[in-house]
Design a protein around this motif. Structure first.
Motif, mmCIF file in Angstrom:
data_model
loop_
_atom_site.group_PDB
_atom_site.id
_atom_site.type_symbol
_atom_site.label_atom_id
_atom_site.label_comp_id
_atom_site.label_asym_id
_atom_site.label_seq_id
_atom_site.Cartn_x
_atom_site.Cartn_y
_atom_site.Cartn_z
ATOM 1 N N GLU A 148 54.578 -13.654 66.563
ATOM 2 C CA GLU A 148 55.616 -14.085 65.634
ATOM 3 C C GLU A 148 54.994 -14.932 64.530
ATOM 4 O O GLU A 148 54.097 -15.732 64.765
ATOM 5 C CB GLU A 148 56.674 -14.914 66.358
ATOM 6 C CG GLU A 148 57.360 -14.146 67.482
ATOM 7 C CD GLU A 148 58.316 -15.038 68.261
ATOM 8 O OE1 GLU A 148 59.313 -15.470 67.682
ATOM 9 O OE2 GLU A 148 58.019 -15.314 69.435
ATOM 10 N N ALA A 170 68.632 -13.922 72.597
ATOM 11 C CA ALA A 170 67.266 -13.479 72.291
ATOM 12 C C ALA A 170 66.302 -13.886 73.409
ATOM 13 O O ALA A 170 66.359 -15.009 73.923
ATOM 14 C CB ALA A 170 66.818 -14.068 70.960
ATOM 15 N N ASP A 197 61.220 -9.156 71.401
ATOM 16 C CA ASP A 197 61.992 -8.999 70.166
ATOM 17 C C ASP A 197 63.044 -7.900 70.283
ATOM 18 O O ASP A 197 63.564 -7.420 69.277
ATOM 19 C CB ASP A 197 61.064 -8.686 68.990
ATOM 20 C CG ASP A 197 60.275 -7.399 69.186
ATOM 21 O OD1 ASP A 197 60.335 -6.821 70.307
ATOM 22 O OD2 ASP A 197 59.590 -6.971 68.229
#
Length: 802
Positions: free
Chosen positions: A542, A498, A442
């Motif tokens: 997540e 990402a 992240d």
């Protein structure tokens, strides 16, 4: 009264009389005057024209001949009666004979032949000549009203006539722009004139020849006008002239484009002037129009287009396109090579001698190792190396002054030549392997992962020494990017996309370092320009993600329990299974399958309780999303009578009084937009009461007679809401027949024979009365109300006594 007689048909005593007689027609009798004793004869005098007279003994007034309107329109006579001795008995009386015109004169032209001249291109519809005819008949009648037309047109080369005539004025004008004296210069028109305004077939007609000569138009646009720019003449200067076909016109100019100011004018004689010197570089041509108008402002001729071309003179010097032209040349550039171009412009007309430029090197600094290191092509400004390669060790820069000339002016352009070091050194990494780094998945995009550095031995701050870093291997999705600090040549590896542990957990990167300038021949990049870096990605838990930001649906409020409403779906990035639950289901209307996300009804829905029902769906106790149900209505509520006010009539009743009642329904208006009211067939209702429609939601309740007691009645009413399917409800409407006060309110009388009520009872009675008062206007309507002031006083005294 006007009388017109053919033969003897009217007789009467002697008096003033008026007659209307058509001209012509021959002898006729107008009237017979009666003799009244002692008269024995008649005598006439006045305007008899020798043909108007009276028979003395019989009194017959007659015309012995034909009257002529054109000679005399009115005849006035005096008639008197005489006795035996010849003395006047009655009179004289005036007899007026008005002569009526008949159409007995043909129209006549005032000329036996007409001649006219028209110019080529004369405006259609503008008269150039007139014909004129007269008629002797009465101008106040159709007999003398004339109409002109063209009978023939010789020759007639076209399908349509080239000329036209105004049927009322006789004005002749062109009907088109086809007139051309080169093709036909003479025409003969046969012009006809009719009386009776040309409206009848028996009208008199005359005709005349009109000879028309077509002459060449004076109204012509001049050829293109050429004016040299920046003229030194005293302005205004006459540049051309126009002339109208018609004398006395007013000339004017209007522009084709909306210019700030048009530098042209025209005199009253048609002379065209330029009012100021022109500048070709500002504008090289002008187009405008010249018009001619009469004193009413109407166009006489077609507008003429005037075109002016501004001719160039050599009035602009060459201009260098840049204050300083900078050219870079590599050390190894061969002699004769083009190294750049000196650009200059000239605002004079393109492709003429005025704008032709010549280039020449005027000076070179420094003049080392020689004074002729450069050559410039005189017509193009292309700069070349004269014969040998340059060396940065001799000089890093050369300054040239280039002379640029046209046939009249000259300009100096400055040129700076930079000698560029050749790229003969490759970048070399300080570390051939930067080891490994570990990153959480992240980590934000743009974060710096690592700083790397290579060195280059070429000239600093040039394309030969600037280093560009790139990931050559190990990053198929361009997850990383490398930026170079142009001052230090250090590279910064950043996150470009990402990271995702589940997609890729390890990156083995191979990074290379290169220059933007190509390496010189014989020099190649090698392993010294490569380095390695291992990036490991760690997992971060997540939350599940819903496929929609909000779930909405519409269902009917009457769907059965356990009906599937919708399916809510969420996915877990870690690949774990998702468990669903509901929050905020305060009415317990729904349930959700914790494994599938299918939402069912758990109890009956009711739109009238809540039309839009919102709950939250929770996924694995981490993510939430709103689920919104819109409940559509069904007709599931029976119509009722509104109880906002009581229904009553004032006692005694006379019959025919009516009160307004209202129906209501808890459903949406779609199901009760129109109610139906009727009386139930019970309790003798239809003999005592009557219901009539007022509008979609109200009706009138009426009394059918006056035989009602003072008491409360239950009226059975059937209501239908006209839904699909409709719902019907029978209600008993409470109707009071009661005495009313002077304030139009229902009055409740106290029975004085029994014990006095307590203060609380008296106040209760008073409040009940006041409630009825508040709605008296609706219930009473137009009914009669009796005054009961004494009873109100009794209630007040009772309360005071207690």
């Amino acid at each position: 009264m006007w009388l017109c007689l053919e033969g003897l048909s009217v007789t009467g005593p002697l008096k003033d009389m008026d007659f209307s007689v058509q001209e012509g027609g021959g002898p006729r009798i107008l009237h017979q005057f009666k003799l009244e004793p002692p008269a024995v004869s008649f005598r006439t005098s006045g305007e008899k024209a020798g043909i108007i007279d009276i028979e003395p003994r019989t009194g017959i007034l007659y015309i012995n001949g034909s009257l002529d309107w054109e000679t005399q329109q009115v005849h006035k006579l005096q008639v008197e009666s005489l006795d035996e001795s010849g003395k006047t008995v009655k009179g004289p009386y005036t007899v007026t004979i008005n002569v009526e015109d008949i159409n007995d004169n043909p129209p006549e032209f005032n000329q036996t032949k007409y001649y006219g001249v028209v110019r080529q291109n004369s405006r259609p519809g503008k008269p150039f000549m007139y014909v004129h005819a007269t008629d002797r008949d009465n101008p106040a009648t159709l007999h003398a009203q004339l109409s002109y037309s063209i009978l023939h047109h010789f020759p007639n080369p076209y399908d349509e006539m080239l000329f036209q005539i105004d049927n009322a004025t006789g004005a002749i004008s062109p009907s088109s722009y086809y007139l051309d004296p080169q093709k036909q210069d003479t025409f003969i028109l046969v012009v006809s004139v009719k009386d009776m305004a040309g409206t009848t077939t028996n009208a008199f007609t005359s005709s005349v020849d009109v000879i028309i000569t077509v002459k060449e138009s004076l109204w012509k646009a001049p050829p293109i006008i050429y004016i040299k720019e920046n003229s030194t003449q005293v302005h205004p200067v006459n540049i051309s002239k126009v002339q109208s076909n018609e004398p006395g016109v007013i000339y004017g100019i209007f522009e084709k484009e909306n210019l700030p100011r048009l530098p042209f004018s025209i005199s009253e004689n048609g002379d065209i002037y330029v009012t100021q010197p022109l500048d070709r570089e500002e504008r090289d041509n002008y187009t405008f129009f010249v018009v001619s108008k009469d004193n009413t402002g109407e166009l006489v001729d077609k507008p003429l287009q005037i075109q002016v071309i501004v001719e160039d003179i050599n009035d602009n010097p060459p201009v260098c396109q840049q204050d300083l032209t900078v050219i870079e040349v590599q050390e190894n550039e061969k002699g004769g090579s083009n190294i750049g171009t000196v650009f200059a412009t000239d605002m004079d007309k393109k492709d003429t001698l005025n704008s032709r430029l010549h280039f020449q090197i005027q000076s070179q600094e420094p003049e080392f190792p020689s004074d002729n290191l450069f050559y410039i092509q005189q017509d193009t400004g292309t700069l070349q190396l004269a014969g040998r390669s340059l060396s940065k060790r001799d000089s890093a820069k050369y300054f040239l002054k280039v002379l640029v000339t046209d046939p009249q002016f000259e300009t100096i352009c400055n040129v700076e030549v930079h000698v560029i070091d050749i790229n003969d050194e490759i970048p070399i990494f300080k570390n051939s392997d930067y080891g490994s780094v570990t990153l959480a998945e992240d980590i934000p995009i743009g974060s710096v992962v690592l700083e790397i550095e290579a060195t280059d031995g070429d000239e600093p701050a040039t394309g030969s020494s600037l280093i560009i870093y790139q990931v050559k291997e190990g990053d198929p999705n361009n997850t990383f990017t490398i930026e170079t600090d142009s001052e230090t040549n250090r590279g910064f590896i950043r996150i470009n996309k990402a990271l995702d542990f589940e997609t890729m957990s390890v990156y083995n990167l191979v990074i290379n370092a290169t220059n933007p300038e190509p390496l010189v021949e014989g020099v190649e990049y090698n392993s010294s320009s490569l380095t390695k870096l291992k990036v490991s990605v760690t997992n971060v838990e997540e939350p599940p993600a819903f496929q929609k930001p909000v779930y909405k649906t519409e269902v009917s409020e009457d769907i059965p329990v356990n009906t599937l409403v919708m399916t809510v779906e969420a996915y877990d990035p870690e690949g774990d299974s998702v468990r669903y639950s509901l929050e905020g289901d305060v009415r317990k209307w729904l349930r959700i399958d914790s494994a599938t996300g299918q939402v069912y009804t758990a109890s009956p829905l009711d739109r009238e309780t809540e039309e839009t029902y919102s709950v939250e769906v929770v996924a694995s106790e981490l993510s939430k999303v709103f689920l919104i149900l819109h409940l559509s209505d069904v007709n599931d509520n029976y119509p009722q009578i509104a109880t906002d006010y009581p229904t009553f009539f004032c006692y005694p009743v006379s019959g025919g009084e009516r009160a307004l009642i209202q129906a209501t329904d808890a459903d949406e208006q779609f199901f009760y937009s129109k109610f139906t009211f009727s009386l139930a067939d019970e309790m003798n209702a239809r003999n005592n009461w009557e219901i009539s429609k007022f509008n979609a939601t109200h009706a009138y309740l009426s009394l059918k007679h006056g035989n009602f007691e003072e008491k409360a009645y239950d009226v059975p009413i059937i209501l239908n809401d006209n839904g699909k399917p409709p719902l019907e409800n029978k209600v008993n409407l409470k109707v009071s027949i009661c005495k009313c006060s002077s304030e139009n309110s229902c009055f409740i009388e106290i029975d004085r024979q029994h014990s006095w009520p307590t203060t609380g009872q008296a106040i209760g009675i008073l409040l009940g009365v006041l409630i009825i008062i508040g709605n008296c206007a609706v219930g009473v309507g137009q009914h009669r109300v009796e005054e009961q002031r004494g009873n109100w006083g009794g209630i007040r005294k009772l309360a005071d006594k207690e």
